[in-house]
Design a protein around this motif. Structure first.
Motif, mmCIF file in Angstrom:
data_model
loop_
_atom_site.group_PDB
_atom_site.id
_atom_site.type_symbol
_atom_site.label_atom_id
_atom_site.label_comp_id
_atom_site.label_asym_id
_atom_site.label_seq_id
_atom_site.Cartn_x
_atom_site.Cartn_y
_atom_site.Cartn_z
ATOM 1 N N GLY A 29 0.779 -1.236 0.000
ATOM 2 C CA GLY A 29 0.000 0.000 0.000
ATOM 3 C C GLY A 29 0.809 1.284 0.000
ATOM 4 O O GLY A 29 0.245 2.367 -0.113
ATOM 5 N N GLU A 30 2.129 1.183 0.105
ATOM 6 C CA GLU A 30 2.892 2.432 0.160
ATOM 7 C C GLU A 30 3.372 2.870 -1.230
ATOM 8 O O GLU A 30 3.398 2.090 -2.178
ATOM 9 C CB GLU A 30 4.078 2.335 1.131
ATOM 10 N N VAL A 136 -7.333 5.569 -15.513
ATOM 11 C CA VAL A 136 -6.407 6.574 -16.062
ATOM 12 C C VAL A 136 -7.155 7.638 -16.870
ATOM 13 O O VAL A 136 -6.557 8.421 -17.600
ATOM 14 C CB VAL A 136 -5.287 5.939 -16.932
ATOM 15 N N GLU A 137 -8.473 7.636 -16.727
ATOM 16 C CA GLU A 137 -9.341 8.643 -17.366
ATOM 17 C C GLU A 137 -9.232 8.636 -18.889
ATOM 18 O O GLU A 137 -9.187 9.680 -19.526
ATOM 19 C CB GLU A 137 -9.053 10.030 -16.790
ATOM 20 N N LEU A 138 -9.199 7.448 -19.460
ATOM 21 C CA LEU A 138 -9.173 7.332 -20.921
ATOM 22 C C LEU A 138 -10.367 6.530 -21.449
ATOM 23 O O LEU A 138 -10.386 6.173 -22.626
ATOM 24 C CB LEU A 138 -7.874 6.655 -21.384
ATOM 25 N N ALA A 185 2.090 17.370 -13.679
ATOM 26 C CA ALA A 185 1.164 17.542 -12.554
ATOM 27 C C ALA A 185 0.003 16.552 -12.659
ATOM 28 O O ALA A 185 -0.394 15.934 -11.666
ATOM 29 C CB ALA A 185 0.646 18.977 -12.521
ATOM 30 N N ALA A 186 -0.511 16.386 -13.872
ATOM 31 C CA ALA A 186 -1.642 15.462 -14.073
ATOM 32 C C ALA A 186 -1.216 14.022 -13.777
ATOM 33 O O ALA A 186 -1.979 13.242 -13.196
ATOM 34 C CB ALA A 186 -2.164 15.583 -15.504
ATOM 35 N N THR A 187 0.007 13.671 -14.168
ATOM 36 C CA THR A 187 0.487 12.307 -13.940
ATOM 37 C C THR A 187 0.685 12.037 -12.455
ATOM 38 O O THR A 187 0.340 10.963 -11.956
ATOM 39 C CB THR A 187 1.802 12.066 -14.709
ATOM 40 N N VAL A 188 1.220 13.024 -11.759
ATOM 41 C CA VAL A 188 1.428 12.873 -10.315
ATOM 42 C C VAL A 188 0.085 12.668 -9.614
ATOM 43 O O VAL A 188 -0.076 11.785 -8.766
ATOM 44 C CB VAL A 188 2.161 14.102 -9.747
ATOM 45 N N GLU A 189 -0.883 13.462 -10.026
ATOM 46 C CA GLU A 189 -2.220 13.329 -9.452
ATOM 47 C C GLU A 189 -2.765 11.933 -9.731
ATOM 48 O O GLU A 189 -3.349 11.279 -8.867
ATOM 49 C CB GLU A 189 -3.123 14.392 -10.081
ATOM 50 N N LEU A 190 -2.539 11.486 -10.958
ATOM 51 C CA LEU A 190 -3.016 10.162 -11.360
ATOM 52 C C LEU A 190 -2.383 9.061 -10.501
ATOM 53 O O LEU A 190 -3.072 8.166 -10.024
ATOM 54 C CB LEU A 190 -2.682 9.934 -12.836
ATOM 55 N N GLN A 195 -3.347 4.761 -6.440
ATOM 56 C CA GLN A 195 -3.063 4.064 -5.210
ATOM 57 C C GLN A 195 -4.335 3.877 -4.395
ATOM 58 O O GLN A 195 -4.564 2.814 -3.827
ATOM 59 C CB GLN A 195 -2.052 4.868 -4.424
ATOM 60 N N ASP A 196 -5.176 4.897 -4.386
ATOM 61 C CA ASP A 196 -6.428 4.811 -3.639
ATOM 62 C C ASP A 196 -7.429 3.902 -4.322
ATOM 63 O O ASP A 196 -7.958 2.976 -3.720
ATOM 64 C CB ASP A 196 -7.067 6.209 -3.512
ATOM 65 N N THR A 197 -7.675 4.154 -5.615
ATOM 66 C CA THR A 197 -8.778 3.450 -6.266
ATOM 67 C C THR A 197 -8.459 1.984 -6.538
ATOM 68 O O THR A 197 -9.353 1.153 -6.512
ATOM 69 C CB THR A 197 -9.186 4.124 -7.593
ATOM 70 N N LEU A 198 -7.195 1.673 -6.806
ATOM 71 C CA LEU A 198 -6.861 0.291 -7.170
ATOM 72 C C LEU A 198 -6.104 -0.443 -6.068
ATOM 73 O O LEU A 198 -5.707 -1.586 -6.237
ATOM 74 C CB LEU A 198 -6.019 0.262 -8.455
#
Ligand SMILES: Nc1ncnc2c1ncn2[C@@H]1O[C@H](COP(=O)(O)OP(=O)(O)OP(=O)(O)O)[C@@H](O)[C@H]1O
Ligand SMILES: [Mg+2]
Length: 252
Positions: A29-30, A136-138, A185-190, A195-198
């Motif tokens: 999880g880390e 990944v919002e695609l 920035a978008a990739t970092v957010e992703l 980590q949370d969703t999957l």
């Protein structure tokens, strides 16, 4: 609980010890980062974990099993996946087909593209593909030819391809290389969202210190193949050896 553990992991190229008795753990999880100056051995370490390179000495344990020396396909089946910087996308196929083929390959090994066209029965593959494209919002770009995606979206597709095998551990080697500040920035957010969703564990090599300090729970610092620091961002920042290794280079 530690998901991945290396013990004395070593890789020599002729007389050069690229990875020198590296022992470290990644907890479930880390988000674990590996940093270090150019040539420190970061990519070699990652490649010894995926099986792309065979270690000269030492062991890799994953999920309590010794996976040292397994092939890349076997480590994928064990639950480890790496997001590749280049060459993992089939440009003439659609976004969706790229992820489907990766999902199938992780289960069945490689096979012909014709086979993909007879895929209608593989519900599980479709479900996985949908989930990964969504993560990944695609999802909305599923029918678009991969070649026509903007650069940042291509990199997201590469991440979806890596996720298609439903890994427990995702390895990323400089995922923001070549990206604009916005794409970075978008990739970092992703990465943070994934980590949370999957429920993913992430091991990431990254040059950009700002990114590392934003997303990493713990940081392993390599220099000339050796571990010179290992701890929280704060601990690593205070390490004298780290400051010396980066002297004149990246500011911590
Ligand atoms: N296949 C190879 N054959 C011989 N030497 C290699 C090979 N791969 C890497 N090396 C050497 O091993 C050392 C570690 O390289 P590696 O690519 O792991 O460093 P890195 O930390 O990923 O560097 P960078 O930040 O530039 O990506 C370097 O001296 C490199 O030249
Ligand atoms: Mg590298």
């Amino acid at each position: 609980m530690s998901l991945l553990r290396t013990d004395g992991l070593t890789k020599q190229f002729g007389g050069l010890v690229a990875v020198d008795e590296v022992s470290f753990e990644v907890d479930s999880g880390e988000t674990r980062a590996v940093i270090g100056p150019n040539g420190a051995g970061k990519s070699t370490l990652i490649n010894c974990i995926t099986g792309a390179l065979e270690p000269t000495a030492g062991t890799v344990e994953f999920d309590g099993e010794d996976i040292t020396g397994l092939s890349p396909h076997e480590t994928v089946q064990a639950g480890i996946s790496k997001s590749f910087q280049t060459a993992s996308i089939f440009p003439e196929m659609t976004v969706r087909e790229n992820v489907e083929i990766a999902a199938l390959a992780s289960e069945h090994g490689s096979f012909s593209v014709d086979f993909l066209k007879r895929l209608s029965g593989f519900d599980a593959v479709h479900d996985t593909t949908d989930r990964m494209l969504e993560s990944v919002e695609l999802l909305g770009d599923g029918d678009v030819e991969a070649a026509s995606l903007p650069y940042g979206d291509k990199r997201r597709l590469e991440i979806a391809i890596a996720l298609a095998s439903e890994p427990e551990l995702l390895l990323m080697d400089e995922p923001t290389a070549g990206m604009s500040p916005d794409e970075t920035a978008a990739t970092v957010e992703l990465v943070e969202e994934l980590q949370d969703t999957l429920d993913l564990t992430i091991l990431i090599v990254e040059h950009d210190m700002e990114i590392i300090f934003q997303i990493a729970d713990r940081i392993l610092v390599l220099n000339r193949g050796q571990v010179i620091a290992d701890g929280t961002p704060e601990q690593v920042q205070e390490s004298e050896e780290v400051q010396e290794a980066y002297l004149g280079g990246v500011e911590l």
